[in-house]
Design a protein around this motif. Structure first.
Motif, PDB file in Angstrom:
ATOM      1  N   PHE A 148       0.825  -1.203   0.000  1.00  0.00           N
ATOM      2  CA  PHE A 148       0.000   0.000   0.000  1.00  0.00           C
ATOM      3  C   PHE A 148       0.864   1.260   0.000  1.00  0.00           C
ATOM      4  N   PHE A 149       2.031   1.194   0.662  1.00  0.00           N
ATOM      5  CA  PHE A 149       2.972   2.328   0.669  1.00  0.00           C
ATOM      6  C   PHE A 149       3.319   2.744  -0.759  1.00  0.00           C
ATOM      7  N   PHE A 150       3.678   1.761  -1.576  1.00  0.00           N
ATOM      8  CA  PHE A 150       4.082   2.091  -2.944  1.00  0.00           C
ATOM      9  C   PHE A 150       2.885   2.454  -3.820  1.00  0.00           C
ATOM     10  N   GLU A 151       1.704   1.911  -3.475  1.00  0.00           N
ATOM     11  CA  GLU A 151       0.495   2.354  -4.163  1.00  0.00           C
ATOM     12  C   GLU A 151       0.289   3.854  -3.957  1.00  0.00           C
ATOM     13  N   LEU A 152       0.390   4.279  -2.689  1.00  0.00           N
ATOM     14  CA  LEU A 152       0.154   5.694  -2.400  1.00  0.00           C
ATOM     15  C   LEU A 152       1.289   6.571  -2.914  1.00  0.00           C
ATOM     16  N   TYR A 153       2.505   6.051  -2.905  1.00  0.00           N
ATOM     17  CA  TYR A 153       3.617   6.806  -3.484  1.00  0.00           C
ATOM     18  C   TYR A 153       3.275   7.141  -4.941  1.00  0.00           C
ATOM     19  N   ASP A 154       2.860   6.138  -5.689  1.00  0.00           N
ATOM     20  CA  ASP A 154       2.554   6.343  -7.104  1.00  0.00           C
ATOM     21  C   ASP A 154       1.281   7.168  -7.300  1.00  0.00           C
ATOM     22  N   LEU A 155       0.329   6.995  -6.400  1.00  0.00           N
ATOM     23  CA  LEU A 155      -0.928   7.716  -6.522  1.00  0.00           C
ATOM     24  C   LEU A 155      -0.764   9.201  -6.213  1.00  0.00           C
ATOM     25  N   LEU A 156       0.057   9.507  -5.193  1.00  0.00           N
ATOM     26  CA  LEU A 156       0.120  10.870  -4.676  1.00  0.00           C
ATOM     27  C   LEU A 156       1.304  11.692  -5.161  1.00  0.00           C
ATOM     28  N   TYR A 157       2.210  11.113  -5.939  1.00  0.00           N
ATOM     29  CA  TYR A 157       3.307  11.963  -6.416  1.00  0.00           C
ATOM     30  C   TYR A 157       2.814  12.959  -7.465  1.00  0.00           C
ATOM     31  N   THR A 158       1.590  12.760  -7.953  1.00  0.00           N
ATOM     32  CA  THR A 158       1.024  13.631  -8.987  1.00  0.00           C
ATOM     33  C   THR A 158       1.191  15.109  -8.643  1.00  0.00           C
ATOM     34  N   GLY A 159       0.698  15.490  -7.462  1.00  0.00           N
ATOM     35  CA  GLY A 159       0.748  16.889  -7.085  1.00  0.00           C
ATOM     36  C   GLY A 159       2.151  17.412  -6.880  1.00  0.00           C
ATOM     37  N   TYR A 160       3.045  16.525  -6.424  1.00  0.00           N
ATOM     38  CA  TYR A 160       4.396  16.962  -6.094  1.00  0.00           C
ATOM     39  C   TYR A 160       5.289  17.132  -7.326  1.00  0.00           C
ATOM     40  N   VAL A 161       5.037  16.327  -8.357  1.00  0.00           N
ATOM     41  CA  VAL A 161       5.854  16.474  -9.569  1.00  0.00           C
ATOM     42  C   VAL A 161       5.241  17.470 -10.554  1.00  0.00           C
ATOM     43  N   ALA A 162       3.996  17.894 -10.280  1.00  0.00           N
ATOM     44  CA  ALA A 162       3.316  18.812 -11.200  1.00  0.00           C
ATOM     45  C   ALA A 162       4.113  20.086 -11.459  1.00  0.00           C
ATOM     46  N   PRO A 163       4.690  20.746 -10.411  1.00  0.00           N
ATOM     47  CA  PRO A 163       5.494  21.943 -10.713  1.00  0.00           C
ATOM     48  C   PRO A 163       6.677  21.650 -11.635  1.00  0.00           C
ATOM     49  N   GLY A 164       7.276  20.459 -11.510  1.00  0.00           N
ATOM     50  CA  GLY A 164       8.381  20.078 -12.380  1.00  0.00           C
ATOM     51  C   GLY A 164       7.934  19.854 -13.810  1.00  0.00           C
ATOM     52  N   LEU A 165       6.746  19.286 -13.989  1.00  0.00           N
ATOM     53  CA  LEU A 165       6.200  19.076 -15.332  1.00  0.00           C
ATOM     54  C   LEU A 165       5.888  20.407 -16.004  1.00  0.00           C
ATOM     55  N   VAL A 166       5.430  21.373 -15.193  1.00  0.00           N
ATOM     56  CA  VAL A 166       5.170  22.716 -15.726  1.00  0.00           C
ATOM     57  C   VAL A 166       6.496  23.398 -16.074  1.00  0.00           C
TER      58      VAL A 166
END
Length: 483
Positions: A57-75
């Motif tokens: 579940f740890f790695f599930e949430l890592y993959d699920l929740l990195y969205t918001g954190y990498v968004a500034p980098g994608l921009v």
């Protein structure tokens, strides 16, 4: 000799067994398996199984929740834009979030049956490998369309895994430990939040070895998740599922091995099983819309449509919301790293309250806290207030999360548990697809305050659905709740 061992091919009086006789014996076997499981004390052998599933579940949430954190980098890299020119534009952060949740929706609604058909253990393993492979490909995309496509594919695997883990834990855990088991699972799982936040803080603004920092954040999660695939060999199949498939001898053997480990650690004879609860007849997907399950299904659909707005509206958007308020990318990620440290504390608090307070009441009160803290968050600008209210929102959201993950697994019988939970859970994914676009549109037109007014309205509907329609489940066996 147990009733299960004494079952034969003949019915009463030596006559040939009828389908009704066979069903009755199967129900007796399932009832005995469940009663044996529910009487087990909380020893390290039980907690080891819970921890192994929780690491998944740890790695599930890592993959699920990195969205918001990498968004500034994608921009920053020019692949995505912070807002969109139209409501459903495909070049903004909203499309990246929507692609994930579209995959989660398809994975939960169309593939939730896999764990009911092929078993909890095998689907736990293969869905993990699926999303790790898809994320690896995604990490090397350079266009918005390529990024979104592979985020969608990885989301399908994550969706299947999330449903499977919840079902697996509910069936392996004795009834008096279910709430605490999910609290520990979520505590370990949400430890991924500060980890991914800190890695993003270190890596997203940089490009180690010439590779953009957001790509490193994605790849590190996948590499680490492969360790769970290796340790899966220590996980037994769910005895409840085996018994439900008619594999009663195998179910008894798996459970006997677990009982032996527990008894050795317990140091004295195990408690005698209670009288088995009546087992629901063999259920199918259509049973979700009959009897006691219909109201539960409607309640959970309403709940999931709107709880997603509150949980992911904050978790996936907080760095972008802070940037919108004039805070730099680096400081935004620093603040969210500090807020992220609180993520595992919500379920950890839940370890002490999970099996003491009725699940539905906990959800209602935490939804109320989410409304108050969110509206205040939209009005403050000081660092201390941002962090304090961010922590309050994180705690409320994560306590709701571990509570409903326990609650929804309790409301359906074993035969359809994974597919039923997958179906109702999928509505949260569909909601997230559209709410991400609505939040982006609201942020552009009405600012941060408008976003949190939207979230507050959604959480009010959560309170009404659970408070008015939810049954009580605390301390009851899975079989008794299913009637």
């Amino acid at each position: 000799m147990t009733m299960m061992e004494g079952a034969s091919q003949l019915g009463a009086g030596g006559r040939t067994a009828t389908p009704a006789d066979t069903a009755a014996r199967a129900g007796t076997a399932i009832g005995e398996i469940s009663a044996r499981l529910d009487r087990l004390p909380a020893t390290p052998a039980i907690w080891k199984l819970i921890v192994l599933l929780s690491l998944g579940f740890f790695f599930e949430l890592y993959d699920l929740l990195y969205t918001g954190y990498v968004a500034p980098g994608l921009v920053k890299s020019g692949i995505l834009t912070p807002t969109t020119s139209g409501l459903f534009g495909t070049s903004g952060v909203a499309s990246f979030i929507a692609a994930l949740f579209a995959g989660l929706f398809l994975g939960t609604i169309a593939c939730g049956f896999l764990a009911d058909r092929f078993g909890r253990r095998s689907i736990f393993t293969w869905s993990l490998l699926w999303y790790v492979a898809a994320n690896t490909v995604m990490a090397f995309q350079d266009t918005a369309n390529g990024l979104n496509l592979w985020r969608f594919i990885s989301g399908m695997g994550i969706g299947v895994e999330l449903v499977t883990i919840g079902t697996y834990i509910s069936e392996l855990t004795p009834k008096r430990l279910r709430g605490r088991a999910f609290a520990i699972c979520q505590t370990i799982g949400f430890s991924a939040v500060p980890v991914v936040a800190f890695l993003s803080y270190l890596l997203v603004p940089k490009a180690p070895f010439g590779l953009a920092g957001w790509r490193w954040v994605v790849l590190l999660g996948g590499v680490a998740a492969l360790f769970i695939w290796y340790f899966r060999r220590n996980l037994p199949e769910s005895p409840r599922w085996l018994a439900g498939q008619g594999r009663t001898d195998e179910a008894s053997q798996v459970l006997a091995q677990l009982e032996e480990k527990v008894a050795r650690q317990y140091g004295k004879p195990l408690p005698q099983p209670e009288a088995p609860d009546p087992v629901p007849r063999k259920a199918g997907f259509a049973d979700m819309w009959k009897g006691p399950y219909r109201q539960r299904t409607i309640m959970l659909i309403i709940f999931h449509i709107f709880q997603t707005v509150g949980f992911y509206g904050f978790a996936n958007w907080v760095p972008t919301l802070l940037v919108k308020q004039g805070i730099t990318v680096t400081h935004s990620l620093l603040y969210t790293t500090v807020i992220g440290l609180a993520a595992p504390l919500g379920p950890l608090i839940g370890f002490w309250i999970a099996d003491k307070f009725e699940r539905k009441h906990v959800i209602v009160w935490m939804a109320a806290l989410n409304i108050v803290a969110g509206l205040l968050f939209s009005q403050v600008s000081s660092v201390l207030a941002i962090v304090f209210l961010g922590v309050a929102l994180t705690l409320a959201g994560n306590i709701i999360s571990f509570t409903y993950h326990t609650y929804q697994q309790e409301l359906y019988p074993t035969a359809i548990r994974a597919r039923a939970v997958g179906f109702v859970y999928s509505w949260s994914r569909l909601s997230a697809v559209f709410s991400s676009f609505v939040i982006a549109f609201t942020l552009k037109g009405f600012g941060v305050t408008g976003v949190f007014v939207f979230i507050a309205g959604a959480m009010m509907l959560v309170m009404l659905a659970i408070g008015l329609m939810g049954p009580k489940t605390l301390g009851q066996s899975l079989e008794s709740i299913s009637h």
